[in-house]
Design an enzyme around this catalytic site. Structure first.
Site, PDB file in Angstrom:
ATOM      1  N   MET A   1       0.891  -1.157   0.000  1.00  0.00           N
ATOM      2  CA  MET A   1       0.000   0.000   0.000  1.00  0.00           C
ATOM      3  C   MET A   1       0.929   1.206   0.000  1.00  0.00           C
ATOM      4  O   MET A   1       1.936   1.166   0.678  1.00  0.00           O
ATOM      5  CB  MET A   1      -0.818   0.034   1.285  1.00  0.00           C
ATOM      6  CG  MET A   1      -1.590  -1.208   1.560  1.00  0.00           C
ATOM      7  SD  MET A   1      -3.008  -1.311   0.505  1.00  0.00           S
ATOM      8  CE  MET A   1      -4.055  -0.074   1.264  1.00  0.00           C
ATOM      9  N   CYS A   2       0.608   2.257  -0.725  1.00  0.00           N
ATOM     10  CA  CYS A   2       1.596   3.327  -0.791  1.00  0.00           C
ATOM     11  C   CYS A   2       0.971   4.639  -1.221  1.00  0.00           C
ATOM     12  O   CYS A   2      -0.148   4.673  -1.713  1.00  0.00           O
ATOM     13  CB  CYS A   2       2.650   3.040  -1.846  1.00  0.00           C
ATOM     14  SG  CYS A   2       3.509   1.520  -1.604  1.00  0.00           S
ATOM     15  N   THR A   3       1.743   5.718  -1.075  1.00  0.00           N
ATOM     16  CA  THR A   3       1.400   6.984  -1.706  1.00  0.00           C
ATOM     17  C   THR A   3       2.634   7.448  -2.485  1.00  0.00           C
ATOM     18  O   THR A   3       3.728   7.479  -1.924  1.00  0.00           O
ATOM     19  CB  THR A   3       1.027   8.044  -0.654  1.00  0.00           C
ATOM     20  OG1 THR A   3      -0.055   7.549   0.136  1.00  0.00           O
ATOM     21  CG2 THR A   3       0.623   9.350  -1.316  1.00  0.00           C
TER      22      THR A   3
ATOM     23  N   ARG B   1      -6.383   8.341   1.209  1.00  0.00           N
ATOM     24  CA  ARG B   1      -5.148   9.105   1.416  1.00  0.00           C
ATOM     25  C   ARG B   1      -4.961  10.119   0.296  1.00  0.00           C
ATOM     26  O   ARG B   1      -4.167  11.032   0.392  1.00  0.00           O
ATOM     27  CB  ARG B   1      -3.948   8.142   1.454  1.00  0.00           C
ATOM     28  CG  ARG B   1      -3.874   7.320   2.731  1.00  0.00           C
ATOM     29  CD  ARG B   1      -2.946   6.133   2.589  1.00  0.00           C
ATOM     30  NE  ARG B   1      -3.592   5.042   1.876  1.00  0.00           N
ATOM     31  CZ  ARG B   1      -3.070   4.407   0.835  1.00  0.00           C
ATOM     32  NH1 ARG B   1      -1.881   4.733   0.373  1.00  0.00           N
ATOM     33  NH2 ARG B   1      -3.739   3.445   0.231  1.00  0.00           N
TER      34      ARG B   1
END
Ligand SMILES: *[C@@H]1O[C@H](CO)[C@@H](O)[C@H](O)[C@H]1NC(C)=O
Ligand SMILES: *[C@@H]1O[C@H](CO)[C@@H](O)[C@H](O)[C@H]1NC(C)=O
Ligand SMILES: *[C@@H]1O[C@H](CO)[C@@H](O)[C@H](O)[C@H]1NC(C)=O
Ligand SMILES: *[C@@H]1O[C@H](CO)[C@@H](O)[C@H](O)[C@H]1NC(C)=O
Ligand SMILES: *[C@@H]1O[C@H](CO)[C@@H](O)[C@H](O)[C@H]1NC(C)=O
Length: 395
Positions: free
Chosen positions: A142-144, A333
């Site tokens: 999971m990331c931004t 997010r």
């Protein structure tokens, strides 16, 4: 076997349970103003640098690093073994991993098979477990990721690496077991040929694919997980059953970072190569306008979302949801990241202000292992280990 629908179920159940247990809706704080260089409660510590010499044979490249990191890898492998035994009791899944996966090693493209073999030898664990350890990163990130362009046309590319699998919550200090165990494995890598840097990356010791990195003066690249129905597990199962025409995403990532010679070449390879799992590739270049998010299905590109500074589009933001759809309501997010970028304004883009965006909850969350800041024109990469002290949501 965990199918995609089962995975989605586990994921949603974990997310919902967690939100209810905390008795708070996932919440957003006001945009952060932290200190830079980083310090304070959301900063865990620095990430150490190591050199990987590409002139060495693949089997030997990782020896020095892995000798040092073997104890930390063993701790994580034990946790994974315990989880797999909990899912499939009596150790059957691990027995399968230990016995069956090594047969597949010869099918991995160069140099990955030999590198994995060398790593397993140094750590002295069954080869199958290091192969599983390498597969594990394909499906749970999971990331931004953000690429920005300032008023002078200077590009920056930054990311939070969120990783933890939603398995094993430590009730003593409200943290995810795997997220915590990955922090000591986080390393900055300087890959060299002829004693000269070819590319740099922030990664996890023991993993031979890559998910974050850049070539100085040319391009930067990050990968975010994309959950889709024909998801990563289908690709992996097909591969194990013998359909080997697709690339592992972490491996195509590394091949592009190692061997592509321009932003355009990198972009073409990432759009066209058949891959094992759906993914978002976030690519930044060295000059104005060079920045995009490639939304990938296993077979083809679904969408190309590009910077367009002339029309005022000076950033692209990617989390784990298609940009033309709403994010999962418990996990937005994207909106806070965009809101904080908007407030920062294009005039004030820098490592310091982007670090602030990535420090704003829930962009920063309990799954965040590290933050990386990359400046391709200047050839800089900085990474920082993160913490998310309470109150902080689970992902
Ligand atoms: C929580 O406790 C575990 C086990 O003692 C430790 O490894 C980890 O670093 C702690 N995490 C935080 C955020 O304090
Ligand atoms: C790289 O540098 C080391 C020591 O600085 C030297 O021994 C070695 O020959 C160099 N290798 C190459 C390929 O230039
Ligand atoms: C990248 O950009 C910098 C700064 O504009 C420039 O000096 C450099 O030559 C560029 N590198 C390449 C490979 O084009
Ligand atoms: C990059 O290219 C070299 C030379 O063709 C090749 O030996 C190497 O395996 C490639 N690296 C990756 C990661 O694919
Ligand atoms: C950010 O600014 C853009 C352009 O003005 C606007 O379209 C977008 O809705 C804003 N997003 C947020 C989350 O504030």
């Amino acid at each position: 076997m965990l199918g995609p629908s089962r995975l989605t179920f586990v994921f949603l159940a974990a997310a919902a349970t967690h939100a209810v247990a905390q008795q708070v809706p996932p919440w957003t704080e006001d945009c952060r103003k932290s200190t830079y260089p980083p310090s304070g409660p959301t900063y865990r510590g620095p990430v150490p640098w190591y050199t990987i010499n590409l002139d060495l044979p693949p089997y030997k490249r990782w020896h020095a690093l892995m000798t040092e990191k073997a104890p930390a890898v063993k701790i994580l492998l034990k946790t994974l073994r315990d989880f797999s035994d909990a899912f499939v009791p009596s150790g059957k899944l691990m027995a399968l991993v230990d016995q069956k996966l090594p047969d597949l090693l010869g099918q991995l493209p160069d140099p990955f098979g030999k590198e994995i073999e060398g790593i397993a030898a140094v750590i002295d664990v069954p080869l199958g477990e290091i192969i599983a350890f390498n597969i594990f990163y394909e499906v749970f990130t999971m990331c931004t990721s953000i690429v920005t362009e300032d008023k002078k046309g200077h590009l920056l590319h930054v990311r939070n690496m969120d990783f933890g699998l939603f398995l094993g919550w430590n009730i003593n200090n409200n943290s995810w077991v795997i997220t915590e165990e990955l922090k000591p494995l986080t390393v900055n890598l300087d890959f060299q040929r002829n004693n000269k840097t070819v590319f740099k990356s922030t990664s996890f010791a023991g993993y031979v694919g890559l998910l974050t990195g850049f070539q100085p003066g040319r391009f930067s690249l990050t990968l975010n997980e994309r959950f889709a129905l024909s998801g990563g597990f289908m690709g992996i199962i097909e591969w194990i059953l013998g359909k080997r025409d697709a690339m592992w995403v972490g491996f195509i990532f590394r091949s592009v970072l190692e061997n592509a010679t321009s932003y355009e070449e990198a972009k073409n390879l990432l759009i066209k190569t058949k891959i094992m799992a759906p993914a978002y590739f976030i690519l930044g270049g060295n000059r104005s306008g060079e920045g995009c998010v490639i939304t990938r299905d296993r077979k083809q590109s679904m969408d190309l979302n590009e910077l367009n500074p002339r029309q005022g589009k000076w950033y692209v933001v990617q989390t784990n949801y298609d940009h033309w759809k709403n994010p999962f309501f418990l996990d937005d997010r994207r909106t806070p990241a965009k809101m904080c970028l908007n407030r920062t304004t294009q005039e004030h883009i820098s490592f310091a202000t982007l670090y602030d965006v990535l420090s704003t909850k829930p962009v920063l969350n309990k799954l965040t292992v590290f933050t990386t800041l990359m400046d391709v024109p200047k050839g800089q990469l900085e990474s920082y280990l993160r913490d998310c002290p309470d109150p902080c949501i689970g992902w």
